[in-house]
Motif scaffolding. Structure first.
Motif, PDB file in Angstrom:
ATOM      1  N   TRP A  39     -13.971  64.616   0.286  1.00  0.00           N
ATOM      2  CA  TRP A  39     -15.152  65.474   0.137  1.00  0.00           C
ATOM      3  C   TRP A  39     -16.296  64.712  -0.523  1.00  0.00           C
ATOM      4  N   VAL A  40     -15.991  63.909  -1.552  1.00  0.00           N
ATOM      5  CA  VAL A  40     -17.021  63.156  -2.256  1.00  0.00           C
ATOM      6  C   VAL A  40     -17.701  62.154  -1.319  1.00  0.00           C
ATOM      7  N   ARG A  60     -21.927  66.688  -4.805  1.00  0.00           N
ATOM      8  CA  ARG A  60     -21.347  65.449  -4.272  1.00  0.00           C
ATOM      9  C   ARG A  60     -22.112  64.229  -4.784  1.00  0.00           C
TER      10      ARG A  60
END
Length: 601
Positions: free
Chosen positions: A68-69, A271
């Motif tokens: 996700w990052v 993020r």
């Protein structure tokens, strides 16, 4: 000259040690739990099996989080997808163990193939020459445990049962080596993110902010905990946890209030915060303070300095590269600073009295005190502890609380104050008519930043007009307001606030007085600039200094110098990182020099 590898080598080395220690403690705790257990290690309900399953779950969570990052990075996205596949294979191996133990299937001979596939995939993730060597070491350790597991697992099979004694012991050892192999592989994935980079001399073209953060960690320039002022925040692994917590809090409190066509969504902001913070060591607060949530903001992070590296030791190291002819506190001791400047002919406010534990020293005739007065702490910077006494009649004054006292009472107050903390007494200064409409009762100051060039000559790189709302009792807020000064013309730009909740606001007119600020030419700017540069020539053993100058009816007066200046507000006011302005090349030179002095070049 070649640039160093990516920043945070030293901090990531400490974080890597923390990961290894946690993994070792986890294995030791598993051993203690297994000793107390009533079931052998090869049973699916044993502590060894349970903790192996838990380790796989941790690996799944970490790989999902990293995916996700790094969602915007195609290469990293592919690698973390492969990491998720590795965890899926390990989970399948664990499931097959449970199926065999519960007699659903007769054997788990496919485990060997699954292990080989998982090992090969993981090697593809950590084998890159720029990957962190700690991650590769963890992979090698896992490979050793995996080979041992395969040997013991085969020894426990029907083919070898007839020649190998102690089948239950072999099965338990097999499960132990499987747990350690899984734990090592999960550790490799974690160390790939938090471990130190490879010590390569390849040039990665670091901008001045990234280079400053790398040097702060690689040269171990940490001096004391100033930002935040808690030593525990700098322990291995703690800062990474704080970055995650702070990022979540900022995204939920500040980020959710930001709206606009060129502003990133809340998820993208989070993020960005995690990537910049965990990967590059960028202070999450600076992300919002410097408006990096805008379209091209994250790409500019490398050009910004933050309080993390500057307040905790970098500025201290930069300003002590040269021999130090004065006392170490000449910037913090207002009396010593004023005396040095006065002897060199630099205009500073007069000191009428000074006092401390030994009593009061008179430095001016008695009649010089019959005016508005200002008492300041002798040691320290800024406006903290400043008290103003307004003259209302001959030798009578009104204090900040509105009480009236005479000169004799004032002297007694100063004697009492000196028993607690040293002070100086100066005439109260007033603003020049050209800027008097920008404040009600406070003194407007000009912050001038100067830096030595390669020849040791001071160069003015930034100028900020500062208005301190906290010194204005009738104003509806206590913000510090600042406007950028064009170095060539003295023209002012829009005002900005130092408050994080007003990070997206700018004013062309003063938000309280309504007077125009943007476009106004600062009277006396050339003289202010010359005064700051003359002062830096006097204190040329310092590399980078922030000067506060007052524009008074009598001309500019130097208030103080700050060799541990705040880097956040000037960059915010200019809407530009130091690396993008005239300070960038000068700072790069001094960072290179400091790196060589510390043996890093």
């Amino acid at each position: 000259m070649k640039d160093p590898p990516r920043p945070l080598a030293a901090t990531q080395r400490r974080s890597a040690f923390g990961v290894v220690i946690v993994a070792a403690a986890y294995a030791a705790a598993t051993g203690l739990a297994q000793l107390e257990a009533l079931v052998p290690a090869w049973r699916f309900d044993s502590p060894v099996q349970f903790n192996a399953n838990f380790a796989v779950a941790v690996g799944f969570a970490w790989a999902t989080f990293q995916l996700w990052v790094h969602a915007a990075d195609r290469v990293e996205r592919r690698r973390w997808c492969a990491a998720l596949l590795v965890m899926t294979l390990l989970a399948t191996i664990q499931a097959s163990d449970w199926l065999v133990d519960t007699s659903v299937i007769r054997n788990d001979w496919l485990d060997v193939l699954l292990w080989l596939a998982a090992t090969r995939l993981l090697y593809g993730i950590v084998r890159h020459p720029r990957e962190r060597p700690w991650a590769r070491s963890a992979w090698h350790l896992g490979l050793v445990f995996q080979a041992a597991f395969i040997v013991f697992d085969l020894a426990n099979g029907p083919l070898f049962k007839s020649i190998v004694a102690g089948g239950e012991a072999v099965a338990s050892i097999s499960e132990w080596t499987e747990l350690l192999a899984i734990e090592s592989y999960v550790m490799a994935l974690v160390l790939r993110t938090v471990g130190p980079p490879a010590p390569t001399a390849a040039s990665f073209g670091l901008a001045v902010g990234s280079r400053a953060r790398w040097l702060f960690d690689a040269a171990r320039l940490f001096r004391k905990a100033s930002y935040p002022p808690v030593r525990a925040a700098f322990y291995p692994g703690v800062r990474a946890v704080l970055i995650v917590i702070t990022s979540l809090w900022l995204a939920l409190t500040v980020g959710r209030r930001l709206h606009g066509a060129k502003i990133a969504s809340g998820w993208v902001q989070l993020r960005d915060l995690l990537v910049l913070g965990l990967r590059d060591g960028f202070d999450p607060l600076s992300y919002y303070y410097q408006e990096l949530y805008r379209a091209t903001g994250p790409a500019e992070a490398g050009f910004y300095l933050t309080r993390h590296e500057t307040k905790n030791g970098l500025l201290y190291a930069l300003n002590r590269m040269r021999s130090q002819p004065y006392a170490a506190s000449e910037m913090a001791d207002k009396l010593l600073f004023a005396d040095c400047c006065k002897r060199a002919g630099i205009a500073v406010p007069a000191i009428l009295l000074c006092g401390g534990a030994r009593g009061i020293e008179w430095r001016a005739p008695h009649q010089m005190l019959d005016r508005d007065l200002c008492v300041k702490p002798r040691h320290g910077r800024g406006a903290r502890g400043v008290t103003v006494y307004q003259r209302i009649a001959p030798q009578r004054f009104r204090d900040a609380a509105g009480a009236e006292i005479d000169l004799e009472q004032l002297i007694r107050r100063l004697e009492e104050r000196g028993r607690r903390k040293a002070w100086i007494l100066q005439p109260r200064l007033f603003n020049h008519a050209a800027i008097a409409d920008l404040a009600s009762s406070s003194l407007v100051a000009v912050r001038v930043i100067t830096c030595l060039d390669e020849a040791g000559e001071p160069v003015t790189t930034h100028g900020v007009l500062r208005i301190l709302g906290r010194l204005e009792p009738t104003w509806p807020f206590d913000d510090e307001l600042g406007a950028p000064i064009d170095l060539a013309t003295g023209r002012l730009g829009d005002l900005a606030s130092d408050r994080l909740d007003r990070c997206a606001e700018r004013w062309s007119h003063h938000p309280v007085t309504g007077r125009a600020v943007a476009g106004r030419v600062l009277a006396g700017w050339p003289a202010v600039r010359q005064l700051a540069e003359a002062a830096h020539r006097l204190f040329d053993h310092r590399t980078l200094i922030g000067w506060d100058v007052a524009l008074t009816p009598e001309g500019p007066l130097l208030l103080e110098g700050n060799n541990s200046l705040d880097v956040m507000f000037p960059q915010r006011v200019y809407r530009q990182g130091f690396g993008r302005g005239p300070l960038g090349p000068l700072l790069q030179h001094h960072l290179d020099l400091l790196g060589r002095l510390r043996g890093l070049e």
